[in-house]
Design a protein around this motif. Structure first.
Motif, mmCIF file in Angstrom:
data_model
loop_
_atom_site.group_PDB
_atom_site.id
_atom_site.type_symbol
_atom_site.label_atom_id
_atom_site.label_comp_id
_atom_site.label_asym_id
_atom_site.label_seq_id
_atom_site.Cartn_x
_atom_site.Cartn_y
_atom_site.Cartn_z
ATOM 1 N N GLU A 211 0.755 -1.359 0.156
ATOM 2 C CA GLU A 211 0.062 -0.002 -0.027
ATOM 3 C C GLU A 211 0.921 1.328 -0.069
ATOM 4 O OE1 GLU A 211 -3.388 0.512 -0.191
ATOM 5 O OE2 GLU A 211 -3.412 -1.630 -0.940
ATOM 6 N N LYS A 212 2.099 1.253 0.381
ATOM 7 C CA LYS A 212 2.844 2.560 0.705
ATOM 8 C C LYS A 212 3.455 2.859 -0.813
ATOM 9 C CE LYS A 212 3.558 2.333 5.594
ATOM 10 N NZ LYS A 212 4.644 2.115 6.525
ATOM 11 N N VAL A 213 3.435 1.934 -1.683
ATOM 12 C CA VAL A 213 3.978 2.244 -2.903
ATOM 13 C C VAL A 213 3.152 3.181 -3.644
ATOM 14 C CG1 VAL A 213 4.900 1.124 -5.292
ATOM 15 C CG2 VAL A 213 5.484 0.177 -3.026
ATOM 16 N N THR B 236 -1.678 -7.320 -7.778
ATOM 17 C CA THR B 236 -2.627 -6.454 -6.700
ATOM 18 C C THR B 236 -1.931 -5.152 -6.450
ATOM 19 O OG1 THR B 236 -3.156 -8.469 -5.894
ATOM 20 C CG2 THR B 236 -3.861 -6.541 -4.537
ATOM 21 N N PHE B 237 -2.410 -4.059 -6.983
ATOM 22 C CA PHE B 237 -2.124 -2.682 -6.792
ATOM 23 C C PHE B 237 -2.418 -2.038 -5.630
ATOM 24 C CE2 PHE B 237 -1.780 -3.156 -11.593
ATOM 25 C CZ PHE B 237 -0.652 -2.802 -11.900
ATOM 26 N N ALA C 160 -0.279 6.434 -7.499
ATOM 27 C CA ALA C 160 -0.625 7.715 -8.011
ATOM 28 C C ALA C 160 -0.233 7.340 -9.628
ATOM 29 C CB ALA C 160 0.439 8.576 -7.237
ATOM 30 N N GLY C 161 0.583 6.627 -10.099
ATOM 31 C CA GLY C 161 0.999 6.582 -11.474
ATOM 32 C C GLY C 161 1.691 5.399 -11.822
ATOM 33 N N ILE C 162 1.703 5.100 -13.069
ATOM 34 C CA ILE C 162 2.498 3.821 -13.735
ATOM 35 C C ILE C 162 3.269 4.707 -14.714
ATOM 36 C CG2 ILE C 162 2.524 1.710 -14.953
ATOM 37 C CD1 ILE C 162 -0.132 1.235 -13.465
#
Length: 134
Positions: A101-103, A121-122, A127-129
């Motif tokens: 979750e912190k990534v 599982t993201f 915020a972005g890829i």
């Protein structure tokens, strides 16, 4: 530099950072006390099949597992905040991964060449890829 023996692998650690390894072990469980895994530590370790990264690790450097073509299983800690560029590049056997979750960002080429990857599982607050992540 401190050397820590884990099975048939010797870890080279300084101030909580894992800088290098020697030896081979298909299934590695890293010990507590490591807070960062520096760039290219497991680069092209074709013998590596699974790894458990302990709670407390906050960063994986660039190319940490690049070319680990037999890596099938990775357990990432909830404390992880940063996946470096090309972290899992060319890990062709990796099938599933849970991003903690912190990534907040998936950087360039993190999963590029992971042709067996079926499920990711993201984190909810991703915020972005970046380009060419896959």
């Amino acid at each position: 530099m401190e050397e820590i023996k884990v099975g048939n692998v010797t870890l080279k650690v300084k101030d909580g950072s894992l800088y290098g390894i020697s030896g081979q072990e298909a299934h590695v469980v890293l010990p507590e006390g490591i807070t960062r895994i520096m760039a290219r530590v497991f680069y092209e370790c074709e013998w590596l099949e699974s790894i458990v990264i302990p709670e407390g690790v906050t960063k994986l450097g660039n190319n940490v597992f690049n070319g680990c073509k037999n890596l099938k299983s990775v357990t990432l800690p909830g404390t992880l905040r940063d996946l470096g560029e090309q972290t899992f590049l060319r890990c062709g056997s990796l099938q599933e991964i849970v991003i903690p979750e912190k990534v907040r960002k998936i950087k360039k080429y993190v999963f590029y060449g992971c042709k067996s990857l079926e499920r990711i599982t993201f984190p909810e607050k991703l915020a972005g890829i970046e380009e060419s992540a896959f």
